[in-house]
Design a protein around this motif. Sequence first.
Motif, PDB file in Angstrom:
ATOM      1  N   LEU A  69      56.951  19.870   1.470  1.00 41.61           N
ATOM      2  CA  LEU A  69      57.194  21.298   1.247  1.00 41.61           C
ATOM      3  C   LEU A  69      57.105  21.651  -0.234  1.00 41.61           C
ATOM      4  O   LEU A  69      56.514  22.670  -0.624  1.00 41.61           O
ATOM      5  CB  LEU A  69      58.564  21.678   1.809  1.00 41.61           C
ATOM      6  N   ILE A  70      57.691  20.821  -1.098  1.00 44.21           N
ATOM      7  CA  ILE A  70      57.634  21.056  -2.546  1.00 44.21           C
ATOM      8  C   ILE A  70      56.209  20.965  -3.051  1.00 44.21           C
ATOM      9  O   ILE A  70      55.751  21.781  -3.861  1.00 44.21           O
ATOM     10  CB  ILE A  70      58.551  20.058  -3.274  1.00 44.21           C
ATOM     11  N   ILE A  71      55.463  19.953  -2.582  1.00 46.45           N
ATOM     12  CA  ILE A  71      54.068  19.770  -3.017  1.00 46.45           C
ATOM     13  C   ILE A  71      53.221  20.978  -2.630  1.00 46.45           C
ATOM     14  O   ILE A  71      52.432  21.500  -3.428  1.00 46.45           O
ATOM     15  CB  ILE A  71      53.493  18.472  -2.417  1.00 46.45           C
ATOM     16  N   LYS A  72      53.403  21.456  -1.389  1.00 47.93           N
ATOM     17  CA  LYS A  72      52.605  22.595  -0.924  1.00 47.93           C
ATOM     18  C   LYS A  72      52.928  23.861  -1.718  1.00 47.93           C
ATOM     19  O   LYS A  72      52.034  24.635  -2.054  1.00 47.93           O
ATOM     20  CB  LYS A  72      52.865  22.828   0.563  1.00 47.93           C
ATOM     21  N   SER A  73      54.208  24.085  -2.008  1.00 54.50           N
ATOM     22  CA  SER A  73      54.594  25.287  -2.763  1.00 54.50           C
ATOM     23  C   SER A  73      54.004  25.269  -4.161  1.00 54.50           C
ATOM     24  O   SER A  73      53.487  26.292  -4.653  1.00 54.50           O
ATOM     25  CB  SER A  73      56.118  25.398  -2.841  1.00 54.50           C
ATOM     26  N   ASN A  74      54.065  24.142  -4.848  1.00 56.45           N
ATOM     27  CA  ASN A  74      53.493  24.035  -6.185  1.00 56.45           C
ATOM     28  C   ASN A  74      51.985  24.196  -6.163  1.00 56.45           C
ATOM     29  O   ASN A  74      51.400  24.809  -7.059  1.00 56.45           O
ATOM     30  CB  ASN A  74      53.875  22.691  -6.809  1.00 56.45           C
ATOM     31  N   ILE A 103      65.029   9.654   9.462  1.00 56.60           N
ATOM     32  CA  ILE A 103      65.513   9.957   8.107  1.00 56.60           C
ATOM     33  C   ILE A 103      64.370   9.940   7.108  1.00 56.60           C
ATOM     34  O   ILE A 103      64.241  10.819   6.243  1.00 56.60           O
ATOM     35  CB  ILE A 103      66.617   8.961   7.706  1.00 56.60           C
ATOM     36  N   VAL A 104      63.514   8.895   7.219  1.00 60.22           N
ATOM     37  CA  VAL A 104      62.357   8.803   6.313  1.00 60.22           C
ATOM     38  C   VAL A 104      61.447  10.014   6.480  1.00 60.22           C
ATOM     39  O   VAL A 104      60.955  10.595   5.503  1.00 60.22           O
ATOM     40  CB  VAL A 104      61.597   7.490   6.561  1.00 60.22           C
ATOM     41  N   LEU A 105      61.238  10.426   7.738  1.00 62.72           N
ATOM     42  CA  LEU A 105      60.344  11.564   7.991  1.00 62.72           C
ATOM     43  C   LEU A 105      60.927  12.870   7.429  1.00 62.72           C
ATOM     44  O   LEU A 105      60.198  13.690   6.859  1.00 62.72           O
ATOM     45  CB  LEU A 105      60.093  11.699   9.496  1.00 62.72           C
ATOM     46  N   ILE A 106      62.205  13.050   7.574  1.00 67.21           N
ATOM     47  CA  ILE A 106      62.834  14.276   7.059  1.00 67.21           C
ATOM     48  C   ILE A 106      62.693  14.346   5.545  1.00 67.21           C
ATOM     49  O   ILE A 106      62.356  15.392   4.971  1.00 67.21           O
ATOM     50  CB  ILE A 106      64.314  14.328   7.484  1.00 67.21           C
ATOM     51  N   ILE A 107      62.963  13.222   4.846  1.00 66.25           N
ATOM     52  CA  ILE A 107      62.831  13.207   3.386  1.00 66.25           C
ATOM     53  C   ILE A 107      61.400  13.502   2.981  1.00 66.25           C
ATOM     54  O   ILE A 107      61.127  14.264   2.039  1.00 66.25           O
ATOM     55  CB  ILE A 107      63.311  11.857   2.827  1.00 66.25           C
ATOM     56  N   TRP A 108      60.474  12.902   3.688  1.00 62.82           N
ATOM     57  CA  TRP A 108      59.065  13.109   3.342  1.00 62.82           C
ATOM     58  C   TRP A 108      58.620  14.553   3.598  1.00 62.82           C
ATOM     59  O   TRP A 108      57.878  15.136   2.804  1.00 62.82           O
ATOM     60  CB  TRP A 108      58.196  12.133   4.129  1.00 62.82           C
ATOM     61  N   LEU A 109      59.060  15.141   4.679  1.00 69.77           N
ATOM     62  CA  LEU A 109      58.684  16.531   4.966  1.00 69.77           C
ATOM     63  C   LEU A 109      59.230  17.477   3.883  1.00 69.77           C
ATOM     64  O   LEU A 109      58.596  18.480   3.544  1.00 69.77           O
ATOM     65  CB  LEU A 109      59.203  16.955   6.343  1.00 69.77           C
ATOM     66  N   PHE A 110      60.398  17.189   3.341  1.00 68.65           N
ATOM     67  CA  PHE A 110      60.944  18.005   2.251  1.00 68.65           C
ATOM     68  C   PHE A 110      60.066  17.881   1.004  1.00 68.65           C
ATOM     69  O   PHE A 110      59.797  18.870   0.305  1.00 68.65           O
ATOM     70  CB  PHE A 110      62.376  17.568   1.959  1.00 68.65           C
ATOM     71  N   VAL A 111      59.607  16.627   0.714  1.00 74.74           N
ATOM     72  CA  VAL A 111      58.698  16.416  -0.418  1.00 74.74           C
ATOM     73  C   VAL A 111      57.390  17.152  -0.202  1.00 74.74           C
ATOM     74  O   VAL A 111      56.821  17.757  -1.124  1.00 74.74           O
ATOM     75  CB  VAL A 111      58.474  14.910  -0.643  1.00 74.74           C
ATOM     76  N   THR A 130      51.318  15.112   8.533  1.00 82.20           N
ATOM     77  CA  THR A 130      52.608  15.598   8.029  1.00 82.20           C
ATOM     78  C   THR A 130      52.434  16.631   6.916  1.00 82.20           C
ATOM     79  O   THR A 130      53.345  17.412   6.650  1.00 82.20           O
ATOM     80  CB  THR A 130      53.444  14.421   7.494  1.00 82.20           C
ATOM     81  N   LEU A 131      51.248  16.616   6.243  1.00 82.18           N
ATOM     82  CA  LEU A 131      51.010  17.630   5.227  1.00 82.18           C
ATOM     83  C   LEU A 131      50.987  19.032   5.818  1.00 82.18           C
ATOM     84  O   LEU A 131      51.299  20.018   5.148  1.00 82.18           O
ATOM     85  CB  LEU A 131      49.689  17.364   4.495  1.00 82.18           C
ATOM     86  N   PHE A 132      50.602  19.126   7.083  1.00 81.73           N
ATOM     87  CA  PHE A 132      50.473  20.434   7.738  1.00 81.73           C
ATOM     88  C   PHE A 132      51.518  20.626   8.838  1.00 81.73           C
ATOM     89  O   PHE A 132      51.426  21.556   9.631  1.00 81.73           O
ATOM     90  CB  PHE A 132      49.065  20.575   8.325  1.00 81.73           C
ATOM     91  N   LEU A 133      52.495  19.658   8.880  1.00 83.07           N
ATOM     92  CA  LEU A 133      53.575  19.724   9.876  1.00 83.07           C
ATOM     93  C   LEU A 133      53.031  19.784  11.297  1.00 83.07           C
ATOM     94  O   LEU A 133      53.563  20.483  12.162  1.00 83.07           O
ATOM     95  CB  LEU A 133      54.462  20.951   9.606  1.00 83.07           C
ATOM     96  N   SER A 134      51.932  19.085  11.508  1.00 82.63           N
ATOM     97  CA  SER A 134      51.288  19.127  12.830  1.00 82.63           C
ATOM     98  C   SER A 134      51.234  17.754  13.502  1.00 82.63           C
ATOM     99  O   SER A 134      50.437  17.539  14.403  1.00 82.63           O
ATOM    100  CB  SER A 134      49.865  19.686  12.690  1.00 82.63           C
TER     101      SER A 134
END
Length: 698
Positions: free
Chosen positions: A666-671, A656-664, A640-644
């Motif tokens: 995205l923030i981690i990768k951008s920072n 729902i859990v997966l969507i929330i985690w994928l948003f998190v 999930t870190l690489f959306l693969s």
Amino acid sequence: MSYSRMDVVWVLSLWLLLSSGVLSNGMIPNVSPRPAVVKVGAIFAIDSTIGRVAKIAIEEAVKDVNSNSSVLHGTKLEVKMHNSNCNGFLGMVGALRFMETDIVAVIGPQSSVVAHTILNVANELKTPFLSFSATDPTLASLQFPYFVRTTQSDMHQMTAIAEIVEYYGWKQVIVIYVDDEFGQNVMSALDDALADRLCRVSYKAGIPPGDVNRSVIMDILVNVASMESRVIVLHAYPAAGFLVFSVARYLGMMGDGYVWMATDWLSSVLDSSSPFRSQKMMDTIQGVLVLRQHTPDSKSKREFSARWNKLTGGSLRLNSYALYAYDTVWLVAYAIDSFLNKGGVISFSNDSKLQAFRGSKLHLEAMVIFDGGPLLLKSILQSDFVGLTGQVKFSPDRFIVSPAYDVINIVGTSFHQIGFWSNYSGLSTVPPKTLYLSTSNRSSTNQRLYDVIWPGNTVRNPRGWVFPNNGEQLRIGVPNRFSYKEFVSQVPDANIFEGLCIDVFTAAVNFLPYAVPYQFIPYGDGHENPNYTEMVNLITTGFFDGVVGDIAIVTDRQKNVDFTQPFAASGLVILVPVLELNTGAWSFLRPFSPALWGVTAAFLLFVGMIVWVLEHRINDEFRGPPKKQLITVLWFSLSTLFLSHKEKPMSTLGRIVLIIWLFVVLIIKSNYTAGLTSILTVEQLYSPIKWNRKFKRW
């Protein structure tokens, strides 16, 4: 059937009564027959440059009018000429002589000076005066209602000069002019035109009217040479104008850096004398810009030019004033025809105001008022036809419509036309006739002229000013510091200053489009820093005109003087070393702290476990032996870190859990990306000084 002799007599008597309009009760109108001859006067200086061509043009126009039966319908036009010699007194005498005869209009006067003298006679005796060469703008005022200018006004010529000055970015102009009505009123028009464009006349040099000698011109030009402006406008009579150019060349004022602009007096002389211009005369005016009244090219103009060359044998060439003189005769002819068609009667009456002079040797009582003057004037102003100069029509303020000028550069023995000026679109390289077909556009970006060869045979546009020899210098105070000499300091044993503040000041002065002479005055002894407040206060006393230095802007000083925008910050700064960072193989771990890496890993496992709990009962991808399920949870969390991730949640809660985690994620990768980029590209500063929140201090 037979008639008695008495019946015939009665019939003839009745016919005579009807034809003469004397039948009682006024039932039959009084229709006056057209006169056989209509007389018009002409006042101009026959021996002048303009007068020589005007005489020929007027004579040819009279021939053409009289040979054309469709104009005056059998009435002959007769023009009586009087030589005024550009003299106001002689012009007045000529006008008075015309007023004693049956003159319905006067062509002239040629000179604006003469016009100011004799137009009061026109007002009193209601006789229209039509001038083809009196260009003084003030003649169009309400003071002279019977004056009609059939050529272009100098108001437009001065506007053209002002727009040329604005086009090249000059701000100050020196004017050399003849000091009479011809020059004074034109200079007022130039003042107004320049002021509208944020420019000004910095110096006016008047030439005495009449004959002037070389020493007078020498004194005038010596004063002009000491001024800062190098843009010179010359408005004079031909004799004085060429003498100015000759002396200017002798003084070296026709060289590089100077700009000379001449009004249309120069173009009229050169047009008339071509091709027999003397080489000496042309050498003195190289690089000069000249204005010439623009007359559009036409078939009739070309035919008249060929006819002119046959008449003069090439000894006297055609200029614009000859064309305007020719059209003026036709204007008078058309106006008289309209006047007669409207029932106008050519009759004169005595002026009751002049009866007091009866019996005097001047015979002023012989002058008569033209009764039809107001109607003829109205017919003149309503005229609209196409002549050799283009459309002859008057605007409501009595100016010829569509004024335009040719902008000419004198190069060698010929003219180099660099463009046109029109009241419609300003400066342009396109003929005005073409511009009239499009929408008017006077924006600065639309103004254009071709390249000019300036005095000194250079194509580089002159700056237009130099530092004056006799100008008063600004006294600029400079602190003579002991410390921080990088801002401002005095070179030892020299009145020269250097430093950041001095460099900024000189750079700003050099950007100005005009000269600003100045001198630096040191303040202080150099052994200790001077008192800046006292130095600033010296501006208010007039000792200094300004101060340059590292002067802080404080309230007390700002109350007395104005400051420039600050160009150097003087706030609190801390000098710290650059932090040397480890950029080895494990530098990719530096964006996050170990605790953050640990929290991220824990959340990966936690999210994987939550998804497994929600999906393993209904999703075959999360089933199997315990070992396989453990590997699936770990793989799903990391992917999930690489959306693969290939496992697709089927339950609603799992999604729902997966969507929330994928948003998190995205923030981690951008920072992480931003942090790693900063570490690898930006120098890191380190300071041991920390802010103490408890005591609110560093």
